[in-house]
Design a protein around this motif. Structure first.
Motif, PDB file in Angstrom:
ATOM      1  N   LEU A  60       0.883  -1.000  -0.057  1.00  0.00           N
ATOM      2  CA  LEU A  60       0.000  -0.026  -0.120  1.00  0.00           C
ATOM      3  C   LEU A  60       1.055   1.024   0.065  1.00  0.00           C
ATOM      4  CD1 LEU A  60      -2.658   1.379   0.174  1.00  0.00           C
ATOM      5  CD2 LEU A  60      -2.801   1.091   2.716  1.00  0.00           C
ATOM      6  N   ASN A  61       1.031   1.953  -1.195  1.00  0.00           N
ATOM      7  CA  ASN A  61       1.989   2.839  -1.338  1.00  0.00           C
ATOM      8  C   ASN A  61       1.420   4.269  -1.255  1.00  0.00           C
ATOM      9  OD1 ASN A  61       4.154   1.039  -1.759  1.00  0.00           O
ATOM     10  ND2 ASN A  61       4.240   0.987  -3.828  1.00  0.00           N
ATOM     11  N   LYS A  62       1.709   4.839  -0.125  1.00  0.00           N
ATOM     12  CA  LYS A  62       1.294   6.444  -0.086  1.00  0.00           C
ATOM     13  C   LYS A  62       2.315   7.496  -0.437  1.00  0.00           C
ATOM     14  CE  LYS A  62      -2.238   5.001   3.124  1.00  0.00           C
ATOM     15  NZ  LYS A  62      -3.071   5.188   4.517  1.00  0.00           N
ATOM     16  N   ILE A  63       3.568   7.064  -0.308  1.00  0.00           N
ATOM     17  CA  ILE A  63       4.812   8.037  -0.666  1.00  0.00           C
ATOM     18  C   ILE A  63       4.717   8.013  -2.426  1.00  0.00           C
ATOM     19  CG2 ILE A  63       7.066   8.606  -0.253  1.00  0.00           C
ATOM     20  CD1 ILE A  63       7.211   6.406   1.994  1.00  0.00           C
ATOM     21  N   PRO A  64       4.615   9.433  -2.471  1.00  0.00           N
ATOM     22  CA  PRO A  64       4.483   9.468  -4.093  1.00  0.00           C
ATOM     23  C   PRO A  64       6.009   9.170  -4.779  1.00  0.00           C
ATOM     24  CG  PRO A  64       3.740  11.525  -3.123  1.00  0.00           C
ATOM     25  CD  PRO A  64       4.361  10.631  -1.854  1.00  0.00           C
ATOM     26  N   GLY A  65       5.939   8.504  -5.924  1.00  0.00           N
ATOM     27  CA  GLY A  65       7.019   8.164  -6.341  1.00  0.00           C
ATOM     28  C   GLY A  65       7.662   9.115  -7.352  1.00  0.00           C
ATOM     29  N   GLY A  66       9.038   9.308  -7.450  1.00  0.00           N
ATOM     30  CA  GLY A  66       9.810  10.196  -8.402  1.00  0.00           C
ATOM     31  C   GLY A  66       9.475  11.630  -7.790  1.00  0.00           C
ATOM     32  N   ALA A  67       9.350  11.718  -6.636  1.00  0.00           N
ATOM     33  CA  ALA A  67       9.044  13.138  -6.244  1.00  0.00           C
ATOM     34  C   ALA A  67       9.865  14.008  -5.311  1.00  0.00           C
ATOM     35  CB  ALA A  67       7.711  13.062  -5.285  1.00  0.00           C
ATOM     36  N   GLY A  68      10.923  13.083  -4.840  1.00  0.00           N
ATOM     37  CA  GLY A  68      11.738  13.503  -3.750  1.00  0.00           C
ATOM     38  C   GLY A  68      11.384  13.119  -2.453  1.00  0.00           C
ATOM     39  N   LEU A  69      10.581  12.560  -2.128  1.00  0.00           N
ATOM     40  CA  LEU A  69      10.201  12.074  -0.945  1.00  0.00           C
ATOM     41  C   LEU A  69      10.597  10.764  -0.364  1.00  0.00           C
ATOM     42  CD1 LEU A  69       6.745  13.894  -0.905  1.00  0.00           C
ATOM     43  CD2 LEU A  69       8.434  14.382   0.551  1.00  0.00           C
ATOM     44  N   GLY A  70      11.559  10.290  -0.838  1.00  0.00           N
ATOM     45  CA  GLY A  70      12.113   8.843  -0.412  1.00  0.00           C
ATOM     46  C   GLY A  70      11.545   7.833  -0.725  1.00  0.00           C
ATOM     47  N   SER A  71      10.641   7.662  -1.832  1.00  0.00           N
ATOM     48  CA  SER A  71      10.110   6.338  -2.233  1.00  0.00           C
ATOM     49  C   SER A  71      10.924   5.290  -2.191  1.00  0.00           C
ATOM     50  CB  SER A  71       9.199   6.439  -3.190  1.00  0.00           C
ATOM     51  OG  SER A  71       9.862   6.880  -4.516  1.00  0.00           O
ATOM     52  N   SER A  72      12.127   5.633  -3.125  1.00  0.00           N
ATOM     53  CA  SER A  72      13.008   4.541  -3.322  1.00  0.00           C
ATOM     54  C   SER A  72      13.836   4.035  -2.133  1.00  0.00           C
ATOM     55  CB  SER A  72      14.189   4.983  -4.103  1.00  0.00           C
ATOM     56  OG  SER A  72      13.746   5.197  -5.386  1.00  0.00           O
ATOM     57  N   ALA A  73      14.121   4.963  -1.069  1.00  0.00           N
ATOM     58  CA  ALA A  73      14.690   4.650   0.133  1.00  0.00           C
ATOM     59  C   ALA A  73      13.851   3.760   1.022  1.00  0.00           C
ATOM     60  CB  ALA A  73      15.062   5.895   0.929  1.00  0.00           C
ATOM     61  N   ALA A  74      12.573   4.381   1.177  1.00  0.00           N
ATOM     62  CA  ALA A  74      11.544   3.485   1.589  1.00  0.00           C
ATOM     63  C   ALA A  74      11.486   2.125   1.437  1.00  0.00           C
ATOM     64  CB  ALA A  74      10.245   4.253   1.610  1.00  0.00           C
ATOM     65  N   ALA A  75      11.460   1.924  -0.124  1.00  0.00           N
ATOM     66  CA  ALA A  75      11.395   0.617  -0.526  1.00  0.00           C
ATOM     67  C   ALA A  75      12.713  -0.235  -0.032  1.00  0.00           C
ATOM     68  CB  ALA A  75      11.081   0.220  -1.886  1.00  0.00           C
ATOM     69  N   LEU A  76      13.838   0.320  -0.253  1.00  0.00           N
ATOM     70  CA  LEU A  76      15.051  -0.173   0.208  1.00  0.00           C
ATOM     71  C   LEU A  76      15.218  -0.935   1.659  1.00  0.00           C
ATOM     72  CD1 LEU A  76      17.748   1.631  -1.793  1.00  0.00           C
ATOM     73  CD2 LEU A  76      17.189  -0.695  -2.040  1.00  0.00           C
ATOM     74  N   VAL A  77      14.923   0.091   2.514  1.00  0.00           N
ATOM     75  CA  VAL A  77      14.801  -0.213   3.803  1.00  0.00           C
ATOM     76  C   VAL A  77      13.661  -1.110   4.474  1.00  0.00           C
ATOM     77  CG1 VAL A  77      14.179   0.851   6.191  1.00  0.00           C
ATOM     78  CG2 VAL A  77      15.539   2.238   4.665  1.00  0.00           C
ATOM     79  N   ALA A  78      12.484  -0.987   3.817  1.00  0.00           N
ATOM     80  CA  ALA A  78      11.656  -2.021   4.065  1.00  0.00           C
ATOM     81  C   ALA A  78      12.039  -3.336   3.641  1.00  0.00           C
ATOM     82  CB  ALA A  78      10.370  -1.671   3.423  1.00  0.00           C
ATOM     83  N   GLY A  79      12.674  -3.437   2.540  1.00  0.00           N
ATOM     84  CA  GLY A  79      13.118  -4.836   1.922  1.00  0.00           C
ATOM     85  C   GLY A  79      14.170  -5.419   2.743  1.00  0.00           C
ATOM     86  N   LEU A  80      15.112  -4.616   3.189  1.00  0.00           N
ATOM     87  CA  LEU A  80      16.125  -5.080   4.242  1.00  0.00           C
ATOM     88  C   LEU A  80      15.620  -5.562   5.417  1.00  0.00           C
ATOM     89  CD1 LEU A  80      19.057  -2.375   3.489  1.00  0.00           C
ATOM     90  CD2 LEU A  80      18.792  -4.603   2.530  1.00  0.00           C
ATOM     91  N   VAL A  81      14.729  -4.816   6.243  1.00  0.00           N
ATOM     92  CA  VAL A  81      14.095  -5.119   7.192  1.00  0.00           C
ATOM     93  C   VAL A  81      13.368  -6.502   6.922  1.00  0.00           C
ATOM     94  CG1 VAL A  81      12.332  -4.425   9.085  1.00  0.00           C
ATOM     95  CG2 VAL A  81      14.153  -2.958   8.165  1.00  0.00           C
TER      96      VAL A  81
END
Length: 301
Positions: A83-104
């Motif tokens: 459930l993705n609420k962080i806009p992608g390609g906007a400068g609000l860390g959507s890529s970092a959120a995905a990376l961190v969640a995947g690592l966790v």
């Protein structure tokens, strides 16, 4: 089955290029369960619903796989609902959120062989810089520096009753890769000194909660001037936010989101001023009225 919640982040905070970021209370939610057939099944709602269904485009799966590779284990099949609420390609860390969640997620599936510091090191290696992944992982406002051997960091809690954040997202995408390509290889000594001064003031402002210093502390000469031509209306939007009473303003990450840090009671006023400034330039936008998130990624089982 378990659920991961990971916050949005605003990075390059003012003059803190590649080193200072702030977590915000806008979250992606990822529900994970083992797949009995050892297959991968992805369901996605919200941002990136079509693109991220392809495993080669899904940073969550890639980061999760990285944990298994480092432990020399085979990743099991998974059912993953996003459930993705962080806009992608906007400068609000959507890529970092995905990376961190995947690592966790990978770490949890393997019995948590890695510490938070370990995960930060891995995330920084994958992302290339720590200013988004650090607040996504740790929460709050984080200054993080990548050295030859490790990531050194300091973190502050930010009182939501004193400071709020406005993120106004123009309705177009700006790829980080494109935004980085316009940056110079070298900068003048004067510009370097300018940013060193402002970073010092910014760290002091967060440490002492001196929000009235943010107008000066959040100015920048290392990246924002070079990215301005890529973001129509940016200058006018930043000025409108200041005129409406924002403490400080900046381009969020690589853009195109405009960030304003404000007193909580001024959130609506500042958001409307920024949206109106963009509208006058013919640009539609969406405003997110947010607060600092002092809790980084967490797991619910």
């Amino acid at each position: 089955m378990f659920t991961i919640r990971v916050p949005a982040t605003t990075a390059n905070l003012g003059p803190g290029f590649d080193c200072i970021g702030l977590a915000l209370n806008l979250y992606n939610e990822i529900r994970v369960e083992l797949n009995a057939k050892n297959e991968f099944r992805l369901e996605i709602e919200g941002w990136g619903a079509e693109e991220l269904k392809k495993p080669e485009n899904n940073l969550f799966l890639q980061a999760c796989q990285e944990i298994f590779v480092r432990c020399e284990q085979k990743m099991p099949g998974l059912n993953v609902f996003f459930l993705n609420k962080i806009p992608g390609g906007a400068g609000l860390g959507s890529s970092a959120a995905a990376l961190v969640a995947g690592l966790v997620a990978g770490n949890l599936l393997l019995g948590e062989p890695f510490t938070r510091q370990d995960l930060l090191e891995i995330a920084t290696t994958l992302e290339g810089h720590p200013d988004n992944v650090a607040p996504a992982l740790l929460g709050g406002c984080v200054v993080a520096v990548k050295t030859e051997n490790r990531v050194e960091w300091l973190r502050w809690e930010v009182p939501a009753e004193e400071l709020a954040a406005i993120a106004v997202v123009p309705r177009y995408l700006l790829a980080t890769k494109v935004s980085r390509q316009v940056l110079p290889r070298t900068v003048s000594f004067a510009d370097a000194v300018f940013n060193v001064n402002r970073v010092a003031l910014l760290v002091g402002a967060f440490a002492q909660k001196a929000w009235d210093k943010l107008a000066v502390a959040m100015t920048d000469r290392l990246h924002q001037p070079y990215r301005m031509p890529l973001i129509p209306g940016l200058n006018e939007a930043l000025a409108a936010a200041q005129e409406a009473g924002a403490y400080g303003t900046a381009l969020s990450g690589a853009g195109p989101t405009i960030l304003a840090l404000v007193a909580p009671e001024r959130k609506q006023q500042v958001a409307e001023a920024v949206k109106e400034a963009l509208k006058k330039k013919g640009i539609s936008s969406d405003a997110y009225l947010l607060s600092p998130a002092n809790r980084g990624v967490w797991i619910e089982t």
